[in-house]
Structure formats: structure tokens, C-alpha cells
Design a protein around this motif. Sequence first.
Motif, short mmCIF file in Angstrom:
data_model
loop_
_atom_site.label_atom_id
_atom_site.label_comp_id
_atom_site.label_asym_id
_atom_site.label_seq_id
_atom_site.Cartn_x
_atom_site.Cartn_y
_atom_site.Cartn_z
N ARG A 136 4.27 10.67 4.95
CA ARG A 136 3.98 12.03 4.48
C ARG A 136 3.97 12.09 2.95
NH1 ARG A 136 6.88 14.67 7.77
NH2 ARG A 136 8.89 14.40 6.78
N ARG A 137 4.83 11.31 2.31
CA ARG A 137 4.97 11.38 0.85
C ARG A 137 4.24 10.25 0.12
NH1 ARG A 137 7.67 15.55 0.43
NH2 ARG A 137 9.35 16.16 1.79
N GLY A 138 3.60 9.33 0.86
CA GLY A 138 2.89 8.23 0.22
C GLY A 138 3.81 7.21 -0.43
N ILE A 139 5.01 7.05 0.14
CA ILE A 139 6.00 6.12 -0.38
C ILE A 139 5.88 4.80 0.36
CG2 ILE A 139 8.48 5.66 -0.61
CD1 ILE A 139 8.86 8.76 -0.74
N TYR A 196 11.76 5.88 13.06
CA TYR A 196 10.65 6.83 13.22
C TYR A 196 10.72 7.93 12.16
CZ TYR A 196 7.50 10.30 15.13
OH TYR A 196 6.49 11.21 15.28
N ARG A 197 11.91 8.48 11.98
CA ARG A 197 12.08 9.56 11.00
C ARG A 197 11.73 9.10 9.58
NH1 ARG A 197 17.42 13.33 10.10
NH2 ARG A 197 16.53 14.60 8.45
N LEU A 198 12.22 7.93 9.19
CA LEU A 198 11.98 7.44 7.84
C LEU A 198 10.53 7.00 7.63
CD1 LEU A 198 15.32 5.53 7.26
CD2 LEU A 198 14.66 7.81 6.43
N VAL A 199 9.92 6.43 8.66
CA VAL A 199 8.51 6.04 8.56
C VAL A 199 7.64 7.29 8.37
CG1 VAL A 199 6.55 5.15 9.92
CG2 VAL A 199 8.69 3.85 9.78
N GLN A 200 7.93 8.34 9.13
CA GLN A 200 7.16 9.57 8.98
C GLN A 200 7.33 10.17 7.58
OE1 GLN A 200 4.87 10.60 11.24
NE2 GLN A 200 5.47 8.64 12.11
N GLU A 201 8.54 10.11 7.07
CA GLU A 201 8.81 10.62 5.72
C GLU A 201 8.03 9.82 4.67
OE1 GLU A 201 10.47 13.38 3.21
OE2 GLU A 201 10.77 13.32 5.37
N ALA A 202 8.04 8.50 4.81
CA ALA A 202 7.33 7.65 3.86
C ALA A 202 5.83 7.92 3.89
CB ALA A 202 7.61 6.18 4.16
N ALA A 205 13.50 14.16 -2.91
CA ALA A 205 13.91 14.59 -4.25
C ALA A 205 13.43 13.63 -5.34
CB ALA A 205 15.42 14.73 -4.32
N GLU A 206 13.55 12.34 -5.09
CA GLU A 206 13.27 11.34 -6.13
C GLU A 206 11.84 10.79 -6.09
OE1 GLU A 206 15.36 10.63 -8.60
OE2 GLU A 206 16.70 12.12 -7.74
N ARG A 207 11.17 10.89 -4.95
CA ARG A 207 9.80 10.38 -4.80
C ARG A 207 9.66 8.94 -5.32
NH1 ARG A 207 6.22 14.63 -2.78
NH2 ARG A 207 7.64 16.37 -2.69
N PRO A 208 10.42 8.00 -4.75
CA PRO A 208 10.30 6.62 -5.23
C PRO A 208 8.93 6.03 -4.89
CG PRO A 208 11.60 6.68 -3.23
CD PRO A 208 11.34 8.11 -3.62
N THR A 209 8.52 5.06 -5.66
CA THR A 209 7.30 4.32 -5.38
C THR A 209 7.54 3.38 -4.20
OG1 THR A 209 6.89 4.31 -7.75
CG2 THR A 209 5.56 2.82 -6.43
N LEU A 210 8.75 2.81 -4.18
CA LEU A 210 9.15 1.83 -3.17
C LEU A 210 10.53 2.19 -2.65
CD1 LEU A 210 8.85 -0.91 -1.64
CD2 LEU A 210 9.80 -2.00 -3.70
N CYS A 211 10.68 2.19 -1.33
CA CYS A 211 11.98 2.42 -0.70
C CYS A 211 12.26 1.24 0.22
CB CYS A 211 11.96 3.72 0.10
SG CYS A 211 13.54 4.07 0.92
N ILE A 212 13.38 0.57 -0.02
CA ILE A 212 13.79 -0.58 0.78
C ILE A 212 15.02 -0.18 1.59
CG2 ILE A 212 14.69 -2.94 0.69
CD1 ILE A 212 13.12 -3.21 -2.01
N VAL A 251 0.85 -1.19 0.00
CA VAL A 251 0.00 0.00 0.00
C VAL A 251 0.89 1.24 0.00
CG1 VAL A 251 -1.74 1.29 1.31
CG2 VAL A 251 -1.81 -1.20 1.27
N ALA A 252 0.55 2.23 -0.82
CA ALA A 252 1.29 3.49 -0.84
C ALA A 252 1.27 4.11 0.55
CB ALA A 252 0.69 4.44 -1.86
N GLY A 253 2.42 4.47 1.06
CA GLY A 253 2.52 5.05 2.40
C GLY A 253 2.56 4.01 3.50
N GLY A 254 2.43 2.75 3.14
CA GLY A 254 2.49 1.67 4.12
C GLY A 254 3.93 1.28 4.39
N VAL A 255 4.20 0.88 5.63
CA VAL A 255 5.55 0.49 6.02
C VAL A 255 5.51 -0.94 6.54
CG1 VAL A 255 7.56 1.00 7.46
CG2 VAL A 255 6.14 2.86 6.59
N THR A 256 6.33 -1.79 5.93
CA THR A 256 6.41 -3.20 6.29
C THR A 256 7.79 -3.48 6.86
OG1 THR A 256 4.87 -3.80 4.54
CG2 THR A 256 6.24 -5.56 5.41
N LEU A 257 7.82 -4.21 7.95
CA LEU A 257 9.06 -4.66 8.57
C LEU A 257 9.21 -6.14 8.28
CD1 LEU A 257 11.51 -4.43 10.53
CD2 LEU A 257 9.88 -4.82 12.39
#
Length: 183
Positions: free
Chosen positions: A142-145, A134-140, A100-107, A25-31
Motif C-alpha cells: 500500500r505504501r510502496g515500501i 499478510y498484514r505487513l506485506v499489505q502495508e508495504a 509514520a516513517e515511510r522507510p524505503t526499505l523495511c527488513i 522494487v518499491a512495494g516488492g516483498v522478498t522472503l
Amino acid sequence: IDASDMQRTPTGHEELDRVLGGGLVAGGVTLIGGEPGIGKSTLLLQVADLMARAGGKVLYVAGEESLEQIRLRADRLGVVGEIELTRDTRAEMIAAHMEAERPTLCIIDSIQTVADPDLASSPGSVVQVRGCAYRLVQEAKRRGITMVLVGHVTKDGGLAGPRVLEHLVDTVLSFEGERHHAL
């Protein structure tokens, strides 16, 4: 909130999509956690390839392995999608790259290697892991990544942190297996 716009993006792996409820899901974070060598990085490289081939932008932050090691695995797996790789594991640089890059997926492979100089502890410590995640999850969000974090398993079998990561993400997948069996 109109949930009808929320779509899941299939990963291309039937079983992974099944446990994810149909995909990412866009903006979803999976561990994704598990023992070293169980296949977390291999699976995520395959997912990155399929997402890139489908037209998505993929950012792969490689904190564990060299770019050459990833290239060898990519060649072995037949990866042909365009995946942006970086070994820069500074939290502020990853966040800037996402902006800057607005990736669809960030691993992020793995979150234990990400560091923030503003946090007074060493990389891999509970403070660093929690603060950077926490910082990276919030960024993802906020940007729907869509973001996938790789987390190591500690000697006592829990996800490193201890367990602080599980409360920051939307989904936790734990890979388990036996070294002397096929599955």
C-alpha cells in the motif's frame, strides 16, 4: 498501468542484484530463507547500509538478535549508514512505524518473531506467521515500501510456516550451503 516508471534499486551486491533481476522494487516483498548462521542477517545488514548510504530510509526490525549484537556485526562490517533499529516485534507497531516513517526499505528479521495479540496463538505459530506476514506485506504494498522478510528453515528443510510465506511474497530466495565447505 505504466511499467516504465518501475525501477529496480540495486542493493550494491552484484550477485544479489543478479538473482533479483537488477535489484529491489518499491512495494516488492522478498522472503529470504535458510539455515541459521548461513549469512542472511549479515547480508541484509550490508544491504541496509548501502541503501542508507544512498539516501534511503531503512527500518530494521530485529526480532532474533539484541541491538548490541547487531551493533557488533555492523562495526565488524564497517557499516556507517544511518539505519533505524527496533526490537519491537508487535505487528501493529511495525505497521505504525512504516506509516509514520515511510522507510524505503523495511527488513523483518525474522517474521517468526512478529506477533499480533488479536491472533489467538503463540508467536511463531503458523497462524501468527501467516497473519503477521499478510498484514505487513499489505502495508508495504500500500505504501510502496520495499520489504525483506527473513524466514527460518524448519527441521524438514522447508520455510517455516509451513510454506505459507512463499505464497504471500513476490520473490523467494533460499540460502543453502555446506558447513564444511567454503561456499
